[in-house]
Design a protein around this motif. Sequence first.
Motif, PDB file in Angstrom:
ATOM      1  N   ILE A  11       0.844  -1.215   0.000  1.00 58.11           N
ATOM      2  CA  ILE A  11       0.000   0.000   0.000  1.00 58.11           C
ATOM      3  C   ILE A  11       0.870   1.254   0.000  1.00 58.11           C
ATOM      4  O   ILE A  11       0.662   2.187  -0.767  1.00 58.11           O
ATOM      5  N   VAL A  12       1.880   1.244   0.890  1.00 62.62           N
ATOM      6  CA  VAL A  12       2.741   2.429   1.006  1.00 62.62           C
ATOM      7  C   VAL A  12       3.517   2.658  -0.294  1.00 62.62           C
ATOM      8  O   VAL A  12       3.678   3.801  -0.735  1.00 62.62           O
TER       9      VAL A  12
ATOM     10  N   ILE B 146      11.739   9.626   6.214  1.00 56.04           N
ATOM     11  CA  ILE B 146      11.489   8.273   5.679  1.00 56.04           C
ATOM     12  C   ILE B 146      10.945   8.298   4.250  1.00 56.04           C
ATOM     13  O   ILE B 146      11.401   7.527   3.396  1.00 56.04           O
ATOM     14  N   ILE B 147      10.042   9.225   3.979  1.00 56.09           N
ATOM     15  CA  ILE B 147       9.501   9.204   2.604  1.00 56.09           C
ATOM     16  C   ILE B 147      10.509   9.800   1.602  1.00 56.09           C
ATOM     17  O   ILE B 147      10.575   9.370   0.461  1.00 56.09           O
ATOM     18  N   LEU B 148      11.322  10.744   2.069  1.00 59.10           N
ATOM     19  CA  LEU B 148      12.331  11.301   1.156  1.00 59.10           C
ATOM     20  C   LEU B 148      13.445  10.295   0.894  1.00 59.10           C
ATOM     21  O   LEU B 148      13.975  10.220  -0.221  1.00 59.10           O
ATOM     22  N   LEU B 172       7.218   1.521   7.928  1.00 57.69           N
ATOM     23  CA  LEU B 172       6.046   1.558   7.037  1.00 57.69           C
ATOM     24  C   LEU B 172       4.921   2.401   7.624  1.00 57.69           C
ATOM     25  O   LEU B 172       4.284   3.196   6.917  1.00 57.69           O
ATOM     26  N   ALA B 173       4.704   2.247   8.917  1.00 55.38           N
ATOM     27  CA  ALA B 173       3.632   3.017   9.578  1.00 55.38           C
ATOM     28  C   ALA B 173       3.929   4.509   9.509  1.00 55.38           C
ATOM     29  O   ALA B 173       3.040   5.332   9.249  1.00 55.38           O
ATOM     30  N   ARG B 174       5.203   4.828   9.697  1.00 51.56           N
ATOM     31  CA  ARG B 174       5.605   6.242   9.659  1.00 51.56           C
ATOM     32  C   ARG B 174       5.400   6.816   8.240  1.00 51.56           C
ATOM     33  O   ARG B 174       4.888   7.929   8.078  1.00 51.56           O
ATOM     34  N   ARG B 177       1.656   7.218   7.469  1.00 52.41           N
ATOM     35  CA  ARG B 177       1.122   8.401   8.157  1.00 52.41           C
ATOM     36  C   ARG B 177       1.533   9.676   7.419  1.00 52.41           C
ATOM     37  O   ARG B 177       0.734  10.593   7.228  1.00 52.41           O
ATOM     38  N   ALA B 178       2.812   9.718   7.013  1.00 53.31           N
ATOM     39  CA  ALA B 178       3.315  10.906   6.317  1.00 53.31           C
ATOM     40  C   ALA B 178       2.558  11.121   5.004  1.00 53.31           C
ATOM     41  O   ALA B 178       2.139  12.246   4.689  1.00 53.31           O
ATOM     42  N   LEU B 179       2.348  10.044   4.276  1.00 48.15           N
ATOM     43  CA  LEU B 179       1.675  10.162   2.975  1.00 48.15           C
ATOM     44  C   LEU B 179       0.215  10.538   3.143  1.00 48.15           C
ATOM     45  O   LEU B 179      -0.339  11.316   2.350  1.00 48.15           O
TER      46      LEU B 179
END
Lengths: 145, 190
Positions: A11-12, B146-148, B172-174, B177-179
């Motif tokens: 999903i992510v 984390i997303i960057l 993954l949870a982080r 949440r960010a997205l």
Amino acid sequence: MKDGVSDLERIVEQEMQLLRALPAVTPSRACVDRVAAAVVREAARATGRGPRPLARARLAISVAAAVFLAVGLTAVSRWPRVVTCADPEATLQDWAAAWDESSGRLARVLDRRWAGGEYEPTNEGAELEELFDDLQQSFDRLDAL
Amino acid sequence: MDEAGLDELLRRARARDPEALTRLVEFYSARVFGLLYRLTRTRDAAEDLLQETFLRVVRALGQYEHVGKFEAWLFRIAANLARDRARAQRRRGAAVPAGDRDVDEARGAGQHAGRPGDPEQGLVDREQGERLARAVARLSDAEREIILLRHYSELSFREIADVLGVPLGTALARAHRALARLRQELADRD
């Protein structure tokens, strides 16, 4: 649990498509050239001085070896001399007897030379030399005791 | 660059071959700079940290064993430097640079995702990209990182979890949440 994580990962990963719209930012050509030049300079410097950790280790080992050697030599020089003597009493008596004999011989030679006894000039040097050798050996033995 | 090409480049870079080192910088500088720029929000800081990242790489390259991904090591150094800088700034009480100004600054240097030959679509894309960049700048440090990292390093979340020293589930949870927060921000401003 593992499936849950895998699902979340999928999903992510899909949601990450959102970031494709993020404007690209790039360093200027001058910046990249500057960084590359700094990196090449740093590599050349590192080559000149060798790997720093290795050089440090070498220095530390050298210093430790020098200190160990100095301390060791000092300690050895201060150790009491070990005398190996099976029977000190008998050795001392032997030495005293040898000393008496040497002294007697010395006295006889001197008597002969200066007190007008039976004097043989050809044997004088050799006899005296033998006498002094004996004396030297006596003192060496005494020193060893 | 394929894995064999990277192996060969790293082998030559370890031997301190200037050409290989220059190629390494040129190959990775755009992605590392992108991450550093989005994390520090200033071009000057990103340029300084870009240089520091590669200097650290070249100093440690002799000891580096190419067992894992080189990217994981490289981006870990960059992310750690950015985190240290943010921490030092917080200790000094320095203001965090405003995201908007930096996004404007990036506009001049950056490229946008607009399709060539379609100015109107290009404008929409640019506007959306800038809104997204502002929204990213408003995330917390940990969420942004984390997303960057995922976006610029192209490492998997599993590898990123290793880089950050957190369990995969936490990473993954982080990110999730960010997205979600980014989507919410973009929706609120439509």
